[in-house]
Write an enzyme that holds these catalytic residues in place. Structure first.
Site, mmCIF file in Angstrom:
data_model
loop_
_atom_site.group_PDB
_atom_site.id
_atom_site.type_symbol
_atom_site.label_atom_id
_atom_site.label_comp_id
_atom_site.label_asym_id
_atom_site.label_seq_id
_atom_site.Cartn_x
_atom_site.Cartn_y
_atom_site.Cartn_z
ATOM 1 N N LYS A 39 -8.749 9.810 36.696
ATOM 2 C CA LYS A 39 -8.730 8.689 35.754
ATOM 3 C C LYS A 39 -9.104 7.402 36.491
ATOM 4 O O LYS A 39 -9.197 7.394 37.727
ATOM 5 C CB LYS A 39 -7.359 8.594 35.088
ATOM 6 C CG LYS A 39 -6.197 8.401 36.044
ATOM 7 C CD LYS A 39 -4.901 8.863 35.404
ATOM 8 C CE LYS A 39 -3.783 8.933 36.383
ATOM 9 N NZ LYS A 39 -2.960 7.760 36.499
ATOM 10 N N TYR A 260 -8.344 -22.810 51.108
ATOM 11 C CA TYR A 260 -7.571 -23.497 50.070
ATOM 12 C C TYR A 260 -6.123 -23.674 50.490
ATOM 13 O O TYR A 260 -5.506 -22.768 51.073
ATOM 14 C CB TYR A 260 -7.595 -22.686 48.774
ATOM 15 C CG TYR A 260 -8.902 -22.754 48.034
ATOM 16 C CD1 TYR A 260 -9.380 -23.973 47.532
ATOM 17 C CD2 TYR A 260 -9.666 -21.605 47.821
ATOM 18 C CE1 TYR A 260 -10.584 -24.032 46.835
ATOM 19 C CE2 TYR A 260 -10.865 -21.655 47.124
ATOM 20 C CZ TYR A 260 -11.319 -22.867 46.636
ATOM 21 O OH TYR A 260 -12.497 -22.926 45.956
HETATM 22 C C1 LIG Z 1 0.557 12.514 34.429
HETATM 23 C C2 LIG Z 1 -0.024 12.279 35.781
HETATM 24 N N1 LIG Z 1 -0.244 13.333 36.590
HETATM 25 C C3 LIG Z 1 -0.775 13.184 37.826
HETATM 26 C C4 LIG Z 1 -1.116 11.935 38.315
HETATM 27 C C5 LIG Z 1 -1.670 11.817 39.721
HETATM 28 O O1 LIG Z 1 -0.767 11.083 40.499
HETATM 29 P P1 LIG Z 1 -1.032 10.779 42.058
HETATM 30 O O2 LIG Z 1 -2.243 9.906 42.100
HETATM 31 O O3 LIG Z 1 0.199 10.052 42.478
HETATM 32 O O4 LIG Z 1 -1.228 12.068 42.719
HETATM 33 C C6 LIG Z 1 -0.889 10.822 37.516
HETATM 34 C C7 LIG Z 1 -1.224 9.491 38.030
HETATM 35 O O5 LIG Z 1 -0.595 8.524 37.808
HETATM 36 C C8 LIG Z 1 -0.342 10.992 36.215
HETATM 37 O O6 LIG Z 1 -0.124 9.957 35.417
#
Ligand SMILES: Cc1ncc(COP(=O)(O)O)c(C=O)c1O
Length: 363
Positions: A39, A260
């Site tokens: 994602k 700054y």
């Molecule tokens: C439902 C879910 N599974 C897996 C993951 C993967 O997590 P990570 O990047 O901590 O391995 C996430 C990420 O936030 C998630 O929301």
């Protein structure tokens, strides 16, 4: 393709490191199938090239947050199974998910009601998410049996399994993880279907969480989710390096300030460099004086405030530094976890915070 300009800031992603990190996941959880979290544009690493590399390396599934992210992958002809971690938000989305062969994580009654409006023969691909204690998404664990009955009543639905998410898996001595795992397993004791519990921290630190499916994200990019360990401690290879270059060199007299707010003041004559990277590129504005960057393999400190397009650095240790020298903000030799600590944040946020002004390159 050659550019008519020099890319000012680059994030170079080594896809072989991502493949290596997937192999590391397989080593740690050899009995589990792997759903790779890509994602947020693969945590800033470029969802399409990362998905292609993972697919070629035999990943079992990909996970994105929403339909929009999945469509980008399908448009790029990525045929690997994809799960939508937040499910769908409308009937139109549900229909598209079906036509694009996407798996929907259903986490709340309103989503179930939405899906029940589709014709009963619709071949929905579903995961059910249970809330084992994080209280973000998921049905109460007590709803598991009723959900299972619903599956039996809808034979056209293809059930992929049960998901839960851990709130504190990065804390080795926090009892909450065991409580969550046990709540999930107890609720599912007499119910069929694959299980999925672990994110990166879960699969690294909690062997009981290595069940049918694991869902690593951060570790695939080579960063450690565990506060006391680096990626390399865990056998991971950092996949991304972020670099810019020196665009000015200045000699300061004692008493002169930098940037700054004049928050940094030279106590003696010093040579400083100005680097063409700032918070508009995703360099955290909270990165304080003293935080390291890497020039020619040497760690030198940031001085003064991060501004929109520039940071300043102390070149005292680098008399040979010249305009145009590459400056590494993180990557090999300077772990992103360490930079994140300096900025008071996490590697997750640094990765996802890179802006579209940064040239994303893949090697
Ligand atoms: C439902 C879910 N599974 C897996 C993951 C993967 O997590 P990570 O990047 O901590 O391995 C996430 C990420 O936030 C998630 O929301």
């Amino acid at each position: 393709m050659s550019l008519p300009y020099v890319p000012r800031v680059t994030a170079t992603v080594d896809l072989s490191a991502i493949r290596h990190n997937l192999a590391r996941v397989r080593e740690i959880a050899p009995q589990s199938q792997v759903m790779a979290a890509i994602k947020a544009d693969a945590y800033g690493h470029g969802a399409v090239p990362v998905a292609r590399a993972l697919a070629a390396a035999g990943v079992d599934a990909l996970a994105v947050a929403c339909l929009e992210e999945a469509l980008v992958l399908r448009d790029a002809a990525i045929a690997t199974p994809i799960a939508l971690l937040e499910g769908v938000l409308s009937l139109a989305e549900a229909r598209l998910a079906v036509s694009q062969d996407l798996q929907i994580v259903v986490h709340a009654p309103w989503q179930l009601q939405l899906l029940q409006q589709l014709p009963p023969q619709t071949p929905l691909q579903l995961w059910f998410k249970l809330d084992s204690g994080m209280h973000r998404l998921g049905f109460p664990v007590s709803a598991a049996a009723a959900l299972f009955e619903m599956l039996k009543a809808n034979p056209a639905w293809q059930f992929h399994g049960w998901i839960t998410h851990l709130a504190c898996a990065d804390e080795a001595d926090n009892p909450m993880t065991s409580v969550q795992i046990s709540a999930f397993e107890t609720a599912l004791k007499n119910l069929a279907g694959p299980r999925s519990i672990a994110n990166s921290a879960g699969l690294l630190a909690w062997p009981q969480a290595r069940v049918d499916w694991v869902r690593p994200g951060l570790m695939l990019y080579g960063a450690s989710p565990l506060p006391d360990k680096t990626g390399s401690d865990l056998g991971l290879r950092p996949a991304m390096r972020v670099e810019s270059r020196l665009i000015a060199i200045q000699d300061l007299a004692a008493g002169e300030s930098v940037g700054y707010g004049a928050t940094f003041r030279a106590t003696e004559p010093m040579r400083i460099g100005v680097v063409a990277v700032g918070y508009a590129d995703g360099i955290h504005r909270m990165l304080p004086s003293g935080a390291p960057v890497l020039v020619d393999g040497v760690r030198v400190p940031v001085i003064g405030r991060v501004s929109m397009d520039m940071i300043s650095i102390d070149l005292g240790a680098l008399p040979q530094a010249q305009i145009n020298d590459a400056v590494r903000l993180w990557g090999e030799g300077l772990p992103v976890e360490e930079v994140a600590k300096w900025a008071g944040t996490l590697a997750y946020e640094l990765f996802c915070g890179l802006t579209n002004r940064v040239h994303l390159l893949h090697s």
